[in-house]
Motif scaffolding. Structure first.
Motif, PDB file in Angstrom:
ATOM      1  N   GLN A 140       5.105  -6.584 -12.988  1.00 19.57           N
ATOM      2  CA  GLN A 140       5.374  -7.001 -11.615  1.00 19.57           C
ATOM      3  C   GLN A 140       4.541  -6.177 -10.637  1.00 19.57           C
ATOM      4  O   GLN A 140       4.004  -6.706  -9.662  1.00 19.57           O
ATOM      5  CB  GLN A 140       6.865  -6.832 -11.299  1.00 19.57           C
ATOM      6  CG  GLN A 140       7.771  -7.789 -12.046  1.00 19.57           C
ATOM      7  CD  GLN A 140       9.240  -7.531 -11.776  1.00 19.57           C
ATOM      8  OE1 GLN A 140       9.596  -6.594 -11.060  1.00 19.57           O
ATOM      9  NE2 GLN A 140      10.103  -8.358 -12.346  1.00 19.57           N
ATOM     10  N   ALA A 141       4.417  -4.887 -10.905  1.00 19.96           N
ATOM     11  CA  ALA A 141       3.682  -3.985 -10.015  1.00 19.96           C
ATOM     12  C   ALA A 141       2.194  -4.284  -9.986  1.00 19.96           C
ATOM     13  O   ALA A 141       1.489  -3.851  -9.072  1.00 19.96           O
ATOM     14  CB  ALA A 141       3.908  -2.541 -10.441  1.00 19.96           C
ATOM     15  N   GLN A 142       1.724  -5.042 -10.971  1.00 15.07           N
ATOM     16  CA  GLN A 142       0.295  -5.366 -11.042  1.00 15.07           C
ATOM     17  C   GLN A 142      -0.026  -6.759 -10.495  1.00 15.07           C
ATOM     18  O   GLN A 142      -1.172  -7.193 -10.533  1.00 15.07           O
ATOM     19  CB  GLN A 142      -0.177  -5.270 -12.503  1.00 15.07           C
ATOM     20  CG  GLN A 142      -0.111  -3.853 -13.052  1.00 15.07           C
ATOM     21  CD  GLN A 142      -0.384  -3.794 -14.545  1.00 15.07           C
ATOM     22  OE1 GLN A 142      -0.626  -4.817 -15.189  1.00 15.07           O
ATOM     23  NE2 GLN A 142      -0.354  -2.598 -15.105  1.00 15.07           N
ATOM     24  N   ARG A 143       0.979  -7.447  -9.963  1.00 18.53           N
ATOM     25  CA  ARG A 143       0.774  -8.809  -9.502  1.00 18.53           C
ATOM     26  C   ARG A 143       0.347  -8.942  -8.042  1.00 18.53           C
ATOM     27  O   ARG A 143       0.189 -10.039  -7.536  1.00 18.53           O
ATOM     28  CB  ARG A 143       2.058  -9.644  -9.712  1.00 18.53           C
ATOM     29  CG  ARG A 143       2.337 -10.000 -11.145  1.00 18.53           C
ATOM     30  CD  ARG A 143       1.214 -10.806 -11.774  1.00 18.53           C
ATOM     31  NE  ARG A 143       0.977 -12.064 -11.104  1.00 18.53           N
ATOM     32  CZ  ARG A 143       1.589 -13.203 -11.416  1.00 18.53           C
ATOM     33  NH1 ARG A 143       2.472 -13.230 -12.385  1.00 18.53           N
ATOM     34  NH2 ARG A 143       1.313 -14.312 -10.752  1.00 18.53           N
ATOM     35  N   HIS A 173      10.874   1.623 -12.103  1.00 19.83           N
ATOM     36  CA  HIS A 173      11.970   0.949 -11.408  1.00 19.83           C
ATOM     37  C   HIS A 173      11.423   0.123 -10.255  1.00 19.83           C
ATOM     38  O   HIS A 173      10.610   0.607  -9.465  1.00 19.83           O
ATOM     39  CB  HIS A 173      12.965   1.992 -10.873  1.00 19.83           C
ATOM     40  CG  HIS A 173      14.149   1.397 -10.190  1.00 19.83           C
ATOM     41  ND1 HIS A 173      15.110   0.654 -10.857  1.00 19.83           N
ATOM     42  CD2 HIS A 173      14.535   1.413  -8.882  1.00 19.83           C
ATOM     43  CE1 HIS A 173      16.036   0.261  -9.989  1.00 19.83           C
ATOM     44  NE2 HIS A 173      15.708   0.705  -8.788  1.00 19.83           N
ATOM     45  N   THR A 174      11.839  -1.143 -10.176  1.00 16.41           N
ATOM     46  CA  THR A 174      11.407  -1.997  -9.075  1.00 16.41           C
ATOM     47  C   THR A 174      12.607  -2.486  -8.276  1.00 16.41           C
ATOM     48  O   THR A 174      13.736  -2.518  -8.775  1.00 16.41           O
ATOM     49  CB  THR A 174      10.622  -3.230  -9.575  1.00 16.41           C
ATOM     50  OG1 THR A 174      11.445  -3.979 -10.469  1.00 16.41           O
ATOM     51  CG2 THR A 174       9.341  -2.830 -10.256  1.00 16.41           C
ATOM     52  N   ALA A 175      12.331  -2.864  -7.034  1.00 23.39           N
ATOM     53  CA  ALA A 175      13.369  -3.381  -6.132  1.00 23.39           C
ATOM     54  C   ALA A 175      12.665  -4.259  -5.102  1.00 23.39           C
ATOM     55  O   ALA A 175      11.438  -4.296  -5.039  1.00 23.39           O
ATOM     56  CB  ALA A 175      14.109  -2.229  -5.462  1.00 23.39           C
ATOM     57  N   VAL A 176      13.446  -4.966  -4.282  1.00 21.03           N
ATOM     58  CA  VAL A 176      12.864  -5.861  -3.276  1.00 21.03           C
ATOM     59  C   VAL A 176      13.207  -5.364  -1.878  1.00 21.03           C
ATOM     60  O   VAL A 176      14.386  -5.177  -1.542  1.00 21.03           O
ATOM     61  CB  VAL A 176      13.362  -7.311  -3.458  1.00 21.03           C
ATOM     62  CG1 VAL A 176      12.670  -8.228  -2.448  1.00 21.03           C
ATOM     63  CG2 VAL A 176      13.107  -7.804  -4.874  1.00 21.03           C
ATOM     64  N   GLY A 203       4.453   0.246  -2.459  1.00 18.19           N
ATOM     65  CA  GLY A 203       4.928  -1.118  -2.358  1.00 18.19           C
ATOM     66  C   GLY A 203       3.895  -2.059  -2.965  1.00 18.19           C
ATOM     67  O   GLY A 203       2.725  -1.686  -3.131  1.00 18.19           O
ATOM     68  N   VAL A 204       4.332  -3.242  -3.317  1.00 20.70           N
ATOM     69  CA  VAL A 204       3.426  -4.255  -3.858  1.00 20.70           C
ATOM     70  C   VAL A 204       3.646  -5.551  -3.091  1.00 20.70           C
ATOM     71  O   VAL A 204       4.769  -6.044  -3.000  1.00 20.70           O
ATOM     72  CB  VAL A 204       3.689  -4.513  -5.371  1.00 20.70           C
ATOM     73  CG1 VAL A 204       2.770  -5.603  -5.893  1.00 20.70           C
ATOM     74  CG2 VAL A 204       3.512  -3.240  -6.166  1.00 20.70           C
ATOM     75  N   ARG A 205       2.576  -6.073  -2.517  1.00 23.43           N
ATOM     76  CA  ARG A 205       2.674  -7.339  -1.788  1.00 23.43           C
ATOM     77  C   ARG A 205       2.118  -8.466  -2.652  1.00 23.43           C
ATOM     78  O   ARG A 205       0.953  -8.456  -3.036  1.00 23.43           O
ATOM     79  CB  ARG A 205       1.922  -7.269  -0.459  1.00 23.43           C
ATOM     80  CG  ARG A 205       2.042  -8.555   0.366  1.00 23.43           C
ATOM     81  CD  ARG A 205       1.771  -8.280   1.827  1.00 23.43           C
ATOM     82  NE  ARG A 205       2.728  -7.319   2.364  1.00 23.43           N
ATOM     83  CZ  ARG A 205       2.475  -6.528   3.404  1.00 23.43           C
ATOM     84  NH1 ARG A 205       1.304  -6.580   4.021  1.00 23.43           N
ATOM     85  NH2 ARG A 205       3.410  -5.688   3.836  1.00 23.43           N
ATOM     86  N   ILE A 206       2.990  -9.425  -2.951  1.00 30.47           N
ATOM     87  CA  ILE A 206       2.606 -10.578  -3.772  1.00 30.47           C
ATOM     88  C   ILE A 206       2.043 -11.652  -2.846  1.00 30.47           C
ATOM     89  O   ILE A 206       2.800 -12.327  -2.154  1.00 30.47           O
ATOM     90  CB  ILE A 206       3.808 -11.139  -4.564  1.00 30.47           C
ATOM     91  CG1 ILE A 206       4.550 -10.007  -5.287  1.00 30.47           C
ATOM     92  CG2 ILE A 206       3.356 -12.212  -5.538  1.00 30.47           C
ATOM     93  CD1 ILE A 206       3.772  -9.325  -6.379  1.00 30.47           C
ATOM     94  N   ALA A 207       0.759 -11.806  -2.834  1.00 31.72           N
ATOM     95  CA  ALA A 207       0.118 -12.734  -1.902  1.00 31.72           C
ATOM     96  C   ALA A 207       0.449 -14.196  -2.196  1.00 31.72           C
ATOM     97  O   ALA A 207       0.598 -15.010  -1.297  1.00 31.72           O
ATOM     98  CB  ALA A 207      -1.392 -12.535  -1.924  1.00 31.72           C
ATOM     99  N   GLU A 208       0.602 -14.532  -3.494  1.00 34.05           N
ATOM    100  CA  GLU A 208       0.778 -15.931  -3.897  1.00 34.05           C
ATOM    101  C   GLU A 208       2.097 -16.535  -3.431  1.00 34.05           C
ATOM    102  O   GLU A 208       2.233 -17.752  -3.319  1.00 34.05           O
ATOM    103  CB  GLU A 208       0.692 -16.088  -5.425  1.00 34.05           C
ATOM    104  CG  GLU A 208      -0.654 -15.715  -6.001  1.00 34.05           C
ATOM    105  CD  GLU A 208      -0.713 -14.257  -6.439  1.00 34.05           C
ATOM    106  OE1 GLU A 208       0.027 -13.434  -5.848  1.00 34.05           O
ATOM    107  OE2 GLU A 208      -1.486 -13.946  -7.347  1.00 34.05           O
TER     108      GLU A 208
END
Length: 201
Positions: A131-134, A159-162, A195-200
């Motif tokens: 998920q962190a690589q998306r 650990h991930t969260a939203v 943080g990771v921003r999912i552009a799609e």
């Protein structure tokens, strides 16, 4: 008679060997599965519901101000925040279970995936590191509602969260279950990586 005895003895040894092998394999599988289980990785985390309630109230108050004269992006963020809060209510209180993916028990990456499915109709990978690589990595100051947060407690657990807004995030805590937590909390502030921003989405 002797042949029958030899056959019976051979059959007994064969069955005993198969049974022992099955038990050993089963035991090894259980140990292998348990080896990946991080257990209670956030036992140091102190959840303060009063602080969280106050931050949710502040978020709602800020929304009212933005609705009067906000930009398009700010108005869009309000929509996302409210949808995320609805998704949180759907999972609130669900106990933490490593490998779980249901109301009877859920882990962090499964929760993040479920929230994304409910809010954005977007399918994330099942595993936190995937998920962190998306998406694009961003700093804490750049966070917007819907960004994924990546933590590394004790430098041993992914650990991930939203992220929701106003420092709040939807969190599958191993000690608390599904709760809203804050990045201003000492524990989560200490282990936040990016943080990771999912552009799609």
């Amino acid at each position: 008679m002797r042949k029958f005895f030899i056959f019976s003895a051979t059959l007994f040894i064969f069955c005993f060997f198969i049974g022992t092998s099955a038990k050993t394999t089963s035991s090894s599988t259980k140990k292998s599965t348990a080896a990946g289980d991080p257990g209670v990785y956030d036992s140091e985390y102190v959840h303060d519901e009063k602080v969280i309630t106050k931050k949710v109230t502040q978020l709602k108050d800020d929304q009212q101000v933005i609705l009067m004269s906000g930009t398009f992006d700010q108005l869009n963020d309000i929509i996302v925040e409210n949808e995320l809060l609805k998704s949180f209510e759907n999972w609130r209180g669900t106990r933490y279970s490593w490998g779980g993916d249901s109301k009877s028990g859920i882990d962090c990456s499964a929760l993040t995936r479920r929230v994304y499915r409910e809010v954005f109709e977007f399918e994330l990978p099942r595993v936190s590191v995937d998920q962190a690589q998306r998406g694009v990595h961003i700093s804490k100051s750049e966070l917007r509602p819907g960004d994924i947060l990546f933590f590394r407690p004790e430098n041993r657990v992914n650990h991930t969260a939203v992220y929701v807004g106003n420092s709040l995030f939807i969190n599958a805590s191993s000690s608390q279950g599904v709760v809203l937590s804050s990045l201003e909390n000492k524990y989560w502030g200490k282990y936040f990586k990016y943080g990771v921003r999912i552009a799609e989405k």
